[in-house]
Design an enzyme around this catalytic site. Structure first.
Site, PDB file in Angstrom:
ATOM      1  N   GLY A 170      -7.114  97.859 -65.467  1.00  0.00           N
ATOM      2  CA  GLY A 170      -8.382  97.419 -64.892  1.00  0.00           C
ATOM      3  C   GLY A 170      -8.270  97.087 -63.422  1.00  0.00           C
ATOM      4  O   GLY A 170      -9.146  97.449 -62.621  1.00  0.00           O
ATOM      5  N   ILE A 171      -7.191  96.380 -63.021  1.00  0.00           N
ATOM      6  CA  ILE A 171      -7.019  96.021 -61.615  1.00  0.00           C
ATOM      7  C   ILE A 171      -6.773  97.264 -60.777  1.00  0.00           C
ATOM      8  O   ILE A 171      -7.337  97.430 -59.686  1.00  0.00           O
ATOM      9  CB  ILE A 171      -5.857  95.018 -61.459  1.00  0.00           C
ATOM     10  CG1 ILE A 171      -6.197  93.702 -62.160  1.00  0.00           C
ATOM     11  CG2 ILE A 171      -5.557  94.764 -59.990  1.00  0.00           C
ATOM     12  CD1 ILE A 171      -5.028  92.739 -62.252  1.00  0.00           C
ATOM     13  N   THR A 249       0.504  92.848 -55.962  1.00  0.00           N
ATOM     14  CA  THR A 249      -0.347  91.791 -56.506  1.00  0.00           C
ATOM     15  C   THR A 249      -0.033  91.573 -57.980  1.00  0.00           C
ATOM     16  O   THR A 249      -0.795  90.920 -58.689  1.00  0.00           O
ATOM     17  CB  THR A 249      -1.843  92.130 -56.360  1.00  0.00           C
ATOM     18  OG1 THR A 249      -2.107  93.370 -57.039  1.00  0.00           O
ATOM     19  CG2 THR A 249      -2.245  92.254 -54.895  1.00  0.00           C
ATOM     20  N   ALA A 250       1.090  92.120 -58.445  1.00  0.00           N
ATOM     21  CA  ALA A 250       1.451  92.027 -59.863  1.00  0.00           C
ATOM     22  C   ALA A 250       2.219  90.736 -60.125  1.00  0.00           C
ATOM     23  O   ALA A 250       1.625  89.688 -60.371  1.00  0.00           O
ATOM     24  CB  ALA A 250       2.264  93.257 -60.267  1.00  0.00           C
ATOM     25  N   ARG A 251       3.531  90.815 -60.028  1.00  0.00           N
ATOM     26  CA  ARG A 251       4.403  89.653 -60.144  1.00  0.00           C
ATOM     27  C   ARG A 251       5.573  89.853 -59.177  1.00  0.00           C
ATOM     28  O   ARG A 251       6.106  90.953 -59.050  1.00  0.00           O
ATOM     29  CB  ARG A 251       4.931  89.482 -61.576  1.00  0.00           C
ATOM     30  CG  ARG A 251       3.905  88.918 -62.554  1.00  0.00           C
ATOM     31  CD  ARG A 251       3.543  87.480 -62.241  1.00  0.00           C
ATOM     32  NE  ARG A 251       2.685  86.862 -63.239  1.00  0.00           N
ATOM     33  CZ  ARG A 251       1.363  86.835 -63.170  1.00  0.00           C
ATOM     34  NH1 ARG A 251       0.733  87.425 -62.155  1.00  0.00           N
ATOM     35  NH2 ARG A 251       0.660  86.211 -64.102  1.00  0.00           N
ATOM     36  N   ASP A 275       1.213  89.160 -52.478  1.00  0.00           N
ATOM     37  CA  ASP A 275       0.457  88.010 -52.972  1.00  0.00           C
ATOM     38  C   ASP A 275       1.250  87.230 -54.015  1.00  0.00           C
ATOM     39  O   ASP A 275       0.806  86.177 -54.450  1.00  0.00           O
ATOM     40  CB  ASP A 275      -0.869  88.483 -53.586  1.00  0.00           C
ATOM     41  CG  ASP A 275      -1.792  87.326 -53.970  1.00  0.00           C
ATOM     42  OD1 ASP A 275      -1.915  86.372 -53.163  1.00  0.00           O
ATOM     43  OD2 ASP A 275      -2.388  87.357 -55.059  1.00  0.00           O
ATOM     44  N   GLU A 280       7.503  81.086 -57.315  1.00  0.00           N
ATOM     45  CA  GLU A 280       6.350  80.370 -56.759  1.00  0.00           C
ATOM     46  C   GLU A 280       6.362  78.904 -57.193  1.00  0.00           C
ATOM     47  O   GLU A 280       6.730  78.604 -58.331  1.00  0.00           O
ATOM     48  CB  GLU A 280       5.055  81.042 -57.234  1.00  0.00           C
ATOM     49  CG  GLU A 280       4.908  82.471 -56.737  1.00  0.00           C
ATOM     50  CD  GLU A 280       3.703  83.182 -57.327  1.00  0.00           C
ATOM     51  OE1 GLU A 280       2.886  82.528 -58.007  1.00  0.00           O
ATOM     52  OE2 GLU A 280       3.561  84.397 -57.098  1.00  0.00           O
ATOM     53  N   HIS A 298      -0.526  83.729 -53.704  1.00  0.00           N
ATOM     54  CA  HIS A 298      -1.045  84.108 -55.020  1.00  0.00           C
ATOM     55  C   HIS A 298      -2.546  83.805 -55.112  1.00  0.00           C
ATOM     56  O   HIS A 298      -2.994  83.007 -55.937  1.00  0.00           O
ATOM     57  CB  HIS A 298      -0.297  83.393 -56.141  1.00  0.00           C
ATOM     58  CG  HIS A 298      -0.338  84.148 -57.442  1.00  0.00           C
ATOM     59  ND1 HIS A 298       0.687  84.143 -58.349  1.00  0.00           N
ATOM     60  CD2 HIS A 298      -1.303  84.942 -57.998  1.00  0.00           C
ATOM     61  CE1 HIS A 298       0.378  84.880 -59.399  1.00  0.00           C
ATOM     62  NE2 HIS A 298      -0.838  85.382 -59.203  1.00  0.00           N
ATOM     63  N   GLY A 300      -4.888  85.966 -55.921  1.00  0.00           N
ATOM     64  CA  GLY A 300      -5.566  86.976 -56.722  1.00  0.00           C
ATOM     65  C   GLY A 300      -6.861  86.546 -57.359  1.00  0.00           C
ATOM     66  O   GLY A 300      -7.883  87.226 -57.240  1.00  0.00           O
ATOM     67  N   THR A 301      -6.853  85.409 -58.041  1.00  0.00           N
ATOM     68  CA  THR A 301      -8.066  84.972 -58.740  1.00  0.00           C
ATOM     69  C   THR A 301      -8.558  83.627 -58.212  1.00  0.00           C
ATOM     70  O   THR A 301      -9.210  82.868 -58.941  1.00  0.00           O
ATOM     71  CB  THR A 301      -7.820  84.866 -60.251  1.00  0.00           C
ATOM     72  OG1 THR A 301      -6.717  83.985 -60.495  1.00  0.00           O
ATOM     73  CG2 THR A 301      -7.512  86.230 -60.845  1.00  0.00           C
TER      74      THR A 301
END
Length: 336
Positions: A170-171, A249-251, A275, A280, A298, A300-301
């Site tokens: 989806g991303i 932008t994953a991990r 990101d 972290e 991070h 992202g959201t």
């Protein structure tokens, strides 16, 4: 008849942030809702034990913020969960803080929030890609320090460049739609070609090596697990085009940071946009000091809109499960 108990293991101070009304009216209609008040992992284990205040919970709403109080949901924690627990509904698309194998062995079903995070994370990916190509990070630092364009070299345009997406979920699809607007061409690698094809122009590449050889920008959009941890290293950077860009932008742990820095220092990579990081909120100082990298904490959201979508989806998973209809978004490892 008493309602089943659900534990909200979210932010230790605030709990659920944007959907408190839905928690009360929707989840409260089918469950007795308990808030996490344990202030340490040891206290949490006592509260989960027989006679403890969480000894009879059936389901858990989990957010990564709960780790600041009770730690991650590793094998040790999951083995301390009472036998009554049947569901863990996680707020996040990525769920590497939960030991899925341990949960499965204990017959606990786990859900996550795919879809709800797609737009916001893809927007971050698009920003990082454009910033890395155009070197906007370096330019912003310059103007803030009163240096104007001093030392800035001509950057690169995104138009007609090839975007290579590793992980067209989806991303990845949302990212492709955004960068197609910059006249980029899209290729992607998945374990299997998407069928039916996406509703935008793109080409499937059946192996990662060929994708790396063709892409001007490589975007990592894959989950972190035992197979993907450290999977993007020196071999992969060597296969990329000279002067290409990496966006993650994953991990963070998917990428070998030393290999990334080497690729940037050698000029193999023009730049990178990150990101996510392996430890972290701690970030490798070498990444921070490298002005070829655009870094974000991070993000992202980090929008109220996406966070509410995620919270609602977690609540919907719990309500569905407690109503006997099963989880809506069970993690794929448990659906094999």
């Amino acid at each position: 008849m008493s309602k089943p108990q659900v534990l909200i293991a979210a932010n230790p101070k605030n709990g659920i942030v944007w959907s408190k009304e839905e928690q009360k009216t929707k989840l409260g209609a089918v469950a007795e809702v308990l808030e996490l008040t344990s202030s340490s992992r040891e206290e949490f284990f006592k509260d989960l034990a027989s006679g403890g205040k969480y000894a009879n919970i059936v389901a858990i709403y989990r957010h990564n913020d709960s780790a600041s109080a009770v730690g991650i949901f590793d094998k040790e924690l999951i083995e301390h969960l009472p036998e009554s627990v049947k569901y863990i509904s996680h707020n996040g698309a990525g769920y590497d803080q939960i030991d899925i194998a341990a949960a499965t062995a204990k017959n606990i079903q786990v859900s996550h929030t795919p879809g709800a995070v797609d737009a916001a994370t893809a927007t971050v990916g698009a920003f990082l890609a454009i910033s890395a190509m155009r070197q906007f990070h370096r330019a912003e630092v310059n103007v803030r320090e009163g240096k104007w364009k001093s030392g800035l070299l001509p950057a690169r345009d995104p138009e007609e460049k090839v975007l290579g997406i590793i992980g067209m979920g989806g991303i990845g699809k949302a990212l492709a739609r955004r960068l197609i607007a910059f006249d980029m061409k899209v290729i992607y690698y998945n374990r299997n070609e998407i069928s039916p094809p996406p509703d935008f122009p793109c080409k499937y590449i059946s192996n990662v090596d060929d994708l790396l050889a063709q892409a001007d920008i490589v975007s990592l959009n894959l989950p972190l697990n035992d197979k993907t941890k450290g999977s993007f290293g020196k071999k992969q950077f060597d296969q990329m085009k000279n002067g290409s860009v990496l966006v993650n932008t994953a991990r963070g742990a998917v990428v070998d940071e030393d290999a990334l820095l080497e690729a940037l220092d050698s000029g193999k990579l023009f730049s990178a946009g990150l990101d996510v990081f392996p430890d972290e909120p701690n970030v490798n100082p070498k990444l921070l000091s490298n002005d070829k990298i655009t870094v974000l904490p991070h993000m992202g959201t980090e929008t109220r809109d996406s966070q509410k979508k995620m919270e609602i989806l977690v609540l919907d998973n719990l309500i569905s499960a407690l109503s006997g209809k099963g989880l809506l978004n069970q993690v794929p490892e448990q659906k094999k």
